[in-house]
Design a protein around this motif. Structure first.
Motif, PDB file in Angstrom:
ATOM      1  N   PRO A 124       3.701   6.231  -9.440  1.00  0.00           N
ATOM      2  CA  PRO A 124       4.549   6.437  -8.287  1.00  0.00           C
ATOM      3  C   PRO A 124       5.204   5.265  -7.819  1.00  0.00           C
ATOM      4  N   ALA A 125       4.870   3.854  -8.090  1.00  0.00           N
ATOM      5  CA  ALA A 125       5.416   2.994  -7.943  1.00  0.00           C
ATOM      6  C   ALA A 125       6.708   2.511  -8.926  1.00  0.00           C
ATOM      7  N   VAL A 126       7.829   2.440  -8.350  1.00  0.00           N
ATOM      8  CA  VAL A 126       9.044   2.070  -9.257  1.00  0.00           C
ATOM      9  C   VAL A 126       9.517   0.642  -9.168  1.00  0.00           C
ATOM     10  N   SER A 127      10.437   0.627  -9.936  1.00  0.00           N
ATOM     11  CA  SER A 127      10.880  -0.959  -9.583  1.00  0.00           C
ATOM     12  C   SER A 127      11.272  -1.389  -8.211  1.00  0.00           C
ATOM     13  N   PRO A 128      10.972  -2.743  -7.564  1.00  0.00           N
ATOM     14  CA  PRO A 128      11.076  -3.074  -6.305  1.00  0.00           C
ATOM     15  C   PRO A 128      12.586  -2.723  -5.848  1.00  0.00           C
ATOM     16  N   GLU A 129      13.603  -2.811  -6.566  1.00  0.00           N
ATOM     17  CA  GLU A 129      14.871  -2.637  -6.151  1.00  0.00           C
ATOM     18  C   GLU A 129      14.908  -1.195  -5.500  1.00  0.00           C
ATOM     19  N   ASP A 130      14.623  -0.243  -6.319  1.00  0.00           N
ATOM     20  CA  ASP A 130      14.690   1.227  -5.886  1.00  0.00           C
ATOM     21  C   ASP A 130      13.519   1.461  -4.848  1.00  0.00           C
ATOM     22  N   GLY A 131      12.983   0.780  -4.142  1.00  0.00           N
ATOM     23  CA  GLY A 131      12.038   0.953  -3.251  1.00  0.00           C
ATOM     24  C   GLY A 131      12.443   0.423  -1.744  1.00  0.00           C
ATOM     25  N   ASN A 176      -1.982   9.328   2.221  1.00  0.00           N
ATOM     26  CA  ASN A 176      -3.332   9.421   1.539  1.00  0.00           C
ATOM     27  C   ASN A 176      -3.369   9.717   0.349  1.00  0.00           C
ATOM     28  N   ALA A 177      -2.892  10.730  -0.482  1.00  0.00           N
ATOM     29  CA  ALA A 177      -2.871  10.987  -1.643  1.00  0.00           C
ATOM     30  C   ALA A 177      -1.606  11.683  -2.163  1.00  0.00           C
ATOM     31  N   GLY A 178      -0.589  11.164  -1.713  1.00  0.00           N
ATOM     32  CA  GLY A 178       0.919  11.586  -2.040  1.00  0.00           C
ATOM     33  C   GLY A 178       1.379  12.948  -1.612  1.00  0.00           C
ATOM     34  N   GLU A 179       1.099  13.032  -0.301  1.00  0.00           N
ATOM     35  CA  GLU A 179       1.367  14.434   0.286  1.00  0.00           C
ATOM     36  C   GLU A 179       2.722  14.304   1.229  1.00  0.00           C
ATOM     37  N   ARG A 180       3.212  13.098   0.840  1.00  0.00           N
ATOM     38  CA  ARG A 180       4.623  13.170   1.517  1.00  0.00           C
ATOM     39  C   ARG A 180       5.742  13.038   0.531  1.00  0.00           C
ATOM     40  N   GLY A 191       0.919  -1.218   0.087  1.00  0.00           N
ATOM     41  CA  GLY A 191      -0.158  -0.011  -0.135  1.00  0.00           C
ATOM     42  C   GLY A 191       0.914   1.198  -0.043  1.00  0.00           C
ATOM     43  N   SER A 192       0.063   2.095  -0.299  1.00  0.00           N
ATOM     44  CA  SER A 192       0.808   3.685  -0.532  1.00  0.00           C
ATOM     45  C   SER A 192       1.296   4.137   1.032  1.00  0.00           C
ATOM     46  N   GLU A 198       8.965  10.426  -3.737  1.00  0.00           N
ATOM     47  CA  GLU A 198       9.720   9.737  -3.129  1.00  0.00           C
ATOM     48  C   GLU A 198       9.690   8.610  -2.366  1.00  0.00           C
ATOM     49  N   SER A 199       8.736   9.056  -1.509  1.00  0.00           N
ATOM     50  CA  SER A 199       8.335   8.414  -0.334  1.00  0.00           C
ATOM     51  C   SER A 199       7.468   6.848  -0.729  1.00  0.00           C
ATOM     52  N   GLU A 200       7.024   7.149  -2.083  1.00  0.00           N
ATOM     53  CA  GLU A 200       6.132   6.179  -2.681  1.00  0.00           C
ATOM     54  C   GLU A 200       6.921   5.247  -3.325  1.00  0.00           C
ATOM     55  N   LYS A 201       8.254   5.043  -3.461  1.00  0.00           N
ATOM     56  CA  LYS A 201       8.844   4.041  -4.333  1.00  0.00           C
ATOM     57  C   LYS A 201       8.635   2.679  -4.031  1.00  0.00           C
ATOM     58  N   GLY A 202       8.183   1.834  -5.059  1.00  0.00           N
ATOM     59  CA  GLY A 202       7.745   0.413  -4.722  1.00  0.00           C
ATOM     60  C   GLY A 202       6.457   0.238  -4.036  1.00  0.00           C
TER      61      GLY A 202
END
Length: 490
Positions: free
Chosen positions: A482-489, A230-234, A226-227, A237-241
Motif C-alpha cells: 500500500p505504500a507507493v513511492s514518496p512522490e505519490d504520497g 487500523n487495517a486499511g478501512e479508509r 505509520g498507516s 488510496e489514503s495509504e500512499k507513502g
C-alpha cells in the motif's frame, strides 16, 4: 439533550461496559514473546475489547522499579509529553515533546471513541508548559545529573524523531523532515529551517509519529511513516507513502520507500555491530485481545511485511478486501514478537554502554501499554538479549511499576543511551525522563551518540550518484504494497 448526544453518551457507556466485562486472563502473553508467537484465531465484535487505566502521575519520591544491579533516578521532570530522547556526539540529550496534531476529521463513531480512548490513555499533559518543543539537557561533568536545561525549538508541528550530522539537526515533524543549522554545544537555534523532504501528513494523519535514524555512513536518513488506518478501512488510496519506512538522501532530499507493509514503525535504530536497520512496530487492533502481536524486526530493503492484507507473515486479515494473495505470499515474518497490544515505541541497543555486563549485548524496548485488551499488557521496559546481531533468549522485564492497582503513573515511550552509558526513558504520561544506570556507578569513557556514523562523509561525486540512483528507483517503484513511492504520497 439532542438525539445525537444521547446516542454518543450511550455509545461511550457501552464501550466502558465492554471494557469491564469478560477476561483473557487465561491466555499466557509470554507465549507471544519471541520468534515464533502463538497466534489464536481472530475474533471480531461490534465494540473492541477495551480497558483504559486512568493516569495518576508520580508523587514525590515515587520511582519505577528496577532489578538488583541497577538504579533509577529522575533525569528531568516537569516536561510536557516527552516522546523521544536522542544523544548527540558531545553527550547532550535532546528530549522531543509532542502531542497529536489538531484537526483530524472524525468520520465515524469509531473515530470519536478512539480519540476519547487516546486522550484518557495520555492523561493530563501538565508538565512543563507547552508541548511540541525540543529541550536540550546537558550533564557537563558526566555525573548523571542535568546541569543545564534549555528549549532549543518550540511551536513545532508534532515533532518526534531527530538526527544530527555535520552541523545540522534534522527534525521529523508530522508532515516533513526539517533541517536546522546547529553547532554542537550551542544553547540556541535561531535560524529558520529548510524542508528537506515532505512526509505524508494531514488532514487525517492517523499515525502521526515520524521517527528518524541516520545511516552508519551518514548518507541517508530513514523515516518511519505509520498507516492512516487500523487495517486499511479508509481505502488504499489514503495509504500512499504510508505504513512504510522511507530512505531520504540527506543532502538532496530525494526519497523512496525503503520497506513497506509495516503498520506503525517507530524506534528506528541501526545495530551497532551489523549495521542493519531495526524497528519496533505497533500492529493492528480489533482482531481480539491476543491478536496481533507487536514486534521488533530488522528491516530489509524492498521488504514487504504484510499490512494490511496479512500479519506475522502469511496470516490473512479477514477484514481486508479486495484480497491480495500475491502480496500475502511476499510478506516477511518479523524477527521477534513482543505480545499483543503492548504499544512498543522505543528501541535502544546496549552495545558499548556502561550497564552491567548482562545488559551489554541486546536491546531495550519501551512498551507504552495496551488499550485493546480487557487485561493490561505492556507498561514496562524489557530487555531482549542478542547473539550475532539477532535476538537470542528470553525477554526480561527490566523497568516496571508504571502500572499499579489498575492506575498508570507513566508510560515508557522513547529510549536512548545517555552520554555516560546509562539508559534514558521518555515517560510521556508521567512527563519525566528516567535514568537507569549500573548500581556501581560505571560510566563510559566517552559519550556514544544515538546515531553512530562509522565512515567519513561522502564526496560530492558520491552524493550525485546517490541522487541519480534514488531518482531512477523512484521512477521504477513497483506496486508491492500500500505504500507507493514518496512522490505519490504528497
Amino acid at each position: 439533550m439532542s438525539k445525537a448526544r444521547i446516542s454518543l453518551a450511550t455509545l461511550f457507556a457501552g464501550v466502558v461496559l465492554v471494557g469491564c466485562s469478560g477476561s483473557e486472563g487465561e491466555f499466557d502473553t509470554t507465549q507471544q514473546i519471541g520468534p515464533d508467537p502463538v497466534l489464536p484465531e481472530p475474533s471480531q465484535s461490534l465494540l473492541p475489547d477495551l480497558n483504559v487505566a486512568p493516569v495518576v502521575g508520580w508523587q514525590d519520591g515515587q520511582l519505577p522499579k528496577v532489578p538488583a544491579g541497577l538504579t533509577i533516578t529522575v533525569y528531568a521532570k516537569d516536561l510536557a509529553n516527552p516522546r523521544t530522547v536522542h544523544t548527540l556526539p558531545n553527550g547532550d540529550i535532546l528530549v522531543v515533546q509532542s502531542k497529536a496534531p489538531a484537526g483530524k476529521p472524525l468520520e465515524r463513531p469509531k473515530d470519536i471513541i478512539r480519540g476519547w480512548i487516546m486522550s484518557m490513555a495520555a492523561g493530563d499533559a501538565g508538565g512543563g508548559g507547552q508541548t511540541n518543543r525540543i529541550t536540550l539537557l546537558r550533564d557537563s561533568d558526566r555525573n548523571g545529573t542535568v546541569d543545564e536545561r534549555v528549549d532549543l525549538l518550540a511551536g513545532l508541528n508534532s515533532p518526534f524523531g531527530v538526527a544530527w550530522y555535520e552541523d545540522t539537526l534534522y527534525v521529523a515533524a508530522a508532515d516533513a523532515i526539517l533541517a536546522y543549522p546547529y553547532e554542537l554545544g550551542s544553547g540556541a537555534i535561531t535560524a529558520q529551517p529548510r524542508i528537506l523532504t515532505p512526509l505524508p501528513g494531514g488532514p487525517i494523519n492517523h499515525h502521526w509519529t515520524k521517527d528518524l535514524a541516520l545511516s552508519p555512513d551518514g548518507r541517508f536518513l530513514y523515516a518511519s511513516v505509520g498507516s492512516n488506518s487500523n487495517a486499511g478501512e479508509r481505502g488504499i488510496e489514503s495509504e500512499k507513502g504510508r505504513a512504510a519506512i522511507w530512505q531520504v538522501d540527506r543532502q538532496t532530499g530525494a526519497a523512496k520507500v525503503f520497506a513497506s507493509g509495516i503498520r506503525n514503525p517507530n524506534g528506528l535504530n541501526f545495530h551497532p555491530q551489523t549495521g542493519a536497520l531495526w524497528t519496533v512496530v505497533n500492529e493492528r487492533d480489533e482482531l481480539g485481545p491476543n491478536l496481533v502481536p507487536d514486534y521488533m524486526t530488522s528491516v530489509k530493503e524492498g521488504g514487504f511485511y504484510g499490512w494490511p492484507w496479512s500479519y506475522y507473515g502469511q496470516h490473512v486479515d479477514p477484514r481486508v478486501s479486495p484480497e491480495r494473495p500475491d502480496l500475502v505470499e511476499k510478506a516477511i515474518s518479523p524477527d521477534f514478537a513482543l505480545s499483543s497490544h503492548v504499544a512498543a515505541l522505543g528501541l535502544a541497543f546496549t552495545n558499548d554502554s556502561a550497564l552491567p555486563e548482562a545488559f551489554r549485548n541486546g536491546a531495550f524496548v519501551g512498551n507504552r501499554g495496551s488499550w485493546n485488551r480487557n487485561a493490561f499488557n505492556g507498561y514496562k521496559v524489557i530487555y531482549v538479549p542478542f547473539v550475532d546481531g539477532k535476538p537470542s533468549g528470553k525477554a526480561q522485564d527490566i523497568v516496571t511499576g508504571f502500572l499499579e492497582n489498575d492506575q498508570v503513573h507513566g508510560r515508557p515511550v522513547g529510549l536512548g543511551i545517555d552520554g555516560t552509558g546509562a539508559l534514558l526513558i521518555a515517560d510521556d504520561a508521567g512527563n519525566t525522563v528516567w535514568r537507569v544506570a549500573a548500581a556501581d556507578g560505571s560510566v563510559t569513557a566517552q559519550p556514544i551518540p544515538s546515531d553512530r556514523v562509522t565512515t567519513s562523509a561522502v564526496t560530492n561525486e558520491d552524493q550525485g550518484s546517490t541522487r541519480d540512483a534514488l531518482q531512477e528507483r523512484n521512477a521504477s517503484q513497483t506496486d508491492i504494497a500500500p505504500a507507493v513511492s514518496p512522490e505519490d504520497g504528497q
